[in-house]
Structures are given as structure tokens and as C-alpha cells.
Enzyme design. Structure first.
Site: not given
Length: 341
Positions: A190, A136, A35, A295, A40-41, A23, A79, A200, A118
Site C-alpha cells: 500500500c 505513522d 524505533e 528537513t 527519518q531513516t 524483530r 543524521g 493486498c 507513535y
């Protein structure tokens, strides 16, 4: 400033966003790498991998010129290794077709191997400021609650509906802050269970909150078939060397591991090994089992130690194993074996 969903979310993000190394840049190459790693991580797990990767390959050209094994080694432990292969292939493609410059349109980025809607949306909005949604699981959950959508978010038609909603919300606003605001909101407030609605920034607009459905929505029913596989996994040694093989195309492609067969007995293992390699094995000992969950499948790896009467090609000492890309599943097997000898 007008009190609406967009302004409230962007203002909250600007004041409260999580700090990650990816960022601190709007370089589309760096954002792309982050990204892909984040698929998955968890973010915490990705940080050291991202830093090492970018320090090693600070340009697309360097990544494209690197041997695939070096890329795999840096990826070891993350992975889903096909991601590493895809970014290596894509880096070569970008060098050949875009002179090493990352593409600048959504459609061009979407055509790159390993990049879906995404990831393309995230790169376009964060690096270029385009009003492209990045949908996502966090976004599906937030929008489902915000609009009290009772549709199953696992269905593609529901995801398209939510993508259209986000597209309309984005128009005319800071797309980077809005999309990343949704990501952070879903990760910290959330959340899937017990959302922290009192914290929120857009709770006053949330129809699920207003109707008492915030702990019910979203509806997410996935139809997943999961396989349980039983293997005999062989630690095959000659003196202080270990026999390891490089996986062919498919799961764990190009990573190294021990020989294993989906059979019920170590004696059958010896038969299968002799058929494949034309050399006998001696069965020495049993070392328990290791479970590794993917998975859509789980491997139950029953570990046996075998010895060779002569060395084969692809024999490695422990120091050598540390230098080659080995699958996490088989690193578990090696650890289990070593702690018992």
C-alpha cells in the site's frame, strides 16, 4: 478463522513479514533503539547502525555510562543527531528512576525524552503486547484508503480520528503482529504511488479500491517553510592539521565541523574569523560547493581553503577526524576538498 481485516492482515504478516534484527527480540530497550533510528531513516540504512549500537551498548546501563561523544560517533551518518542525545539522556533517566529497567506503561514511556505517541505505541505493542496504536505515515495512508477518508492526514484532528479507528481494530487481536503488519503493508504494497492492490491481503475491505480512489487517497497537504542558506565554509589548515569546532546547542549539536559563516565573500570570512579568534588567515583556493538538505532547510556550502601561520587549539589530523563525531554535511565538505588536492 473469521474473514476480517485483522485476521487477514495478521495472517499475511506472519507469513510474509520482512526480517530485521530488531524483530528477533521483544526487549523493549532494543525495540526503542530501533524505533528511534528508524525515524527519518530507511530500514536498510539502519541495520548496520543498529547492530553496531546494540553490540556496543547491550544494556541501558552501558549506554548511560558511555561518553556522549562515543554515542555520537556510533550515530555518525544517521543524521538528526538530536535523537542520539535524547537516547543518551533517556538512558541516564531510566537508570536513575527505573533502576535500568525500561518502563512498562504507555504513559511512562510517552514521558521519556524523544518519544512521541507513535514510538510509545510501537514499543508497547511489540515488546509488551498492549493494544496501543502506532500511527505513522504508513498507517495514516492505509486507513485513509481502507475507509476512503478524504480528510487531510497532515492535520492533527485527522490523525486522532485514524488513531481511534486503529485502537478499535486492535482490541482483542495480536497487537504486535497487527501494528507491524500495517508497517510492512505500507512499505511494500500500500505504497504512496501505484499501490499493489492485487497483492493486498485486505483489498476486499478497502473502500478506496471499491470506489476507484486508491491512487487518489490519502490527501496529505503539509505547510512547510523551507530555508535556502548560503555559507562560506572554511577548510582551515596549519601544516597537515585541520581546524574544527564543536557545534553548540541546536542543529548538529555537539558534532564537529568546519567554521562557516552566512556571508557572501571569502574575504568577509577572514574578517569574521579574525574577530572571533583573533588570528589572521591566508586565502589559498576555492574548492566548489556542496549542498546538504535538512528537513526544513538546505545548506549551500561554498568551500575555501585558508591557512594559519600558527596552530590553534582543536587542530586535527585526518586520522583524528576519523575518530570524532563529524556531521554528514561537513564530511561531504572534507571529501570535496580532499579529492581536489
Amino acid at each position: 478463522m473469521q474473514n476480517n481485516i485483522q485476521n487477514n492482515l495478521i495472517s499475511w504478516y506472519n507469513q510474509n513479514h520482512r526480517h530485521f534484527p530488531w524483530r528477533e527480540t521483544n526487549n523493549p530497550y532494543y525495540i526503542w533503539i530501533s524505533e528511534i533510528m528508524l525515524q527519518q531513516t530507511t530500514t536498510e540504512a539502519v541495520i548496520p547502525y543498529y547492530i553496531r549500537f546494540i553490540e556496543t551498548f547491550d544494556t541501558i546501563d552501558k549506554l548511560a555510562q558511555a561518553p556522549l561523544e562515543e554515542v555520537y560517533k556510533l550515530w555518525e551518518g544517521l543524521g538528526y543527531y538530536r535523537r542520539a542525545k535524547h537516547i543518551h539522556e533517556t538512558a541516564k533517566f531510566i537508570v536513575e528512576n527505573y533502576h535500568g529497567q525500561f518502563p512498562t506503561t504507555y504513559q511512562e514511556i510517552l514521558k521519556l525524552k524523544g518519544i512521541g505517541p507513535y514510538t510509545a505505541g510501537a514499543i508497547c505493542s511489540i515488546a509488551y503486547g498492549f493494544s496501543t496504536p502506532a500511527i505513522d505515515g504508513n498507517v495514516l495512508r492505509i486507513i485513509s484508503r481502507l475507509y476512503a477518508l478524504t480528510d487531510n492526514i497532515a492535520l492533527s484532528k485527522t490523525q486522532k480520528k485514524i488513531s481511534q479507528i486503529v485502537s478499535e481494530l486492535l482490541t482483542g487481536y495480536d497487537a504486535s503482529a497487527f501494528n507491524q503488519g500495517l508497517m510492512d503493508l505500507g512499505a511494500t504494497i500500500c505504497r504512496p504511488l501505484n499501490p499493489q492492490c492485487q497483492q493486498c491481503p485486505i483489498a476486499s475491505f478497502c473502500k478506496a479500491k471499491q470506489t476507484g480512489q486508491e491512487k487518489v487517497l490519502p490527501i496529505s497537504i503539509k505547510n512547510i517553510k523551507h530555508k535556502e542558506l548560503q555559507y562560506i565554509t572554511g577548510i582551515i589548515t596549519y601544516q597537515n592539521q585541520y581546524f574544527m569546532v564543536q557545534n553548540p546547542a541546536g542543529l548538529l549539536e555537539n558534532l564537529y565541523g568546519f567554521v562557516q559563516y552566512e556571508i557572501e565573500s571569502p574575504y568577509r570570512f577572514i574578517e569574521e574569523f579574525e574577530k572571533e579568534y583573533d588570528i589572521p588567515l591566508s586565502l589559498i583556493s576555492y574548492h566548489g560547493q556542496v549542498k546538504h538538505v535538512f528537513t526544513h532547510r538546505t545548506w549551500h556550502m561554498h568551500i575555501y581553503h585558508f591557512t594559519l601561520s600558527q596552530p590553534l587549539l582543536s587542530m586535527y589530523e585526518l586520522d583524528d577526524i576519523a575518530k570524532i563525531p563529524v556531521s554528514t554535511a561537513h564530511l561531504k565538505v572534507l571529501k570535496q576538498y580532499l579529492k581536489q588536492i
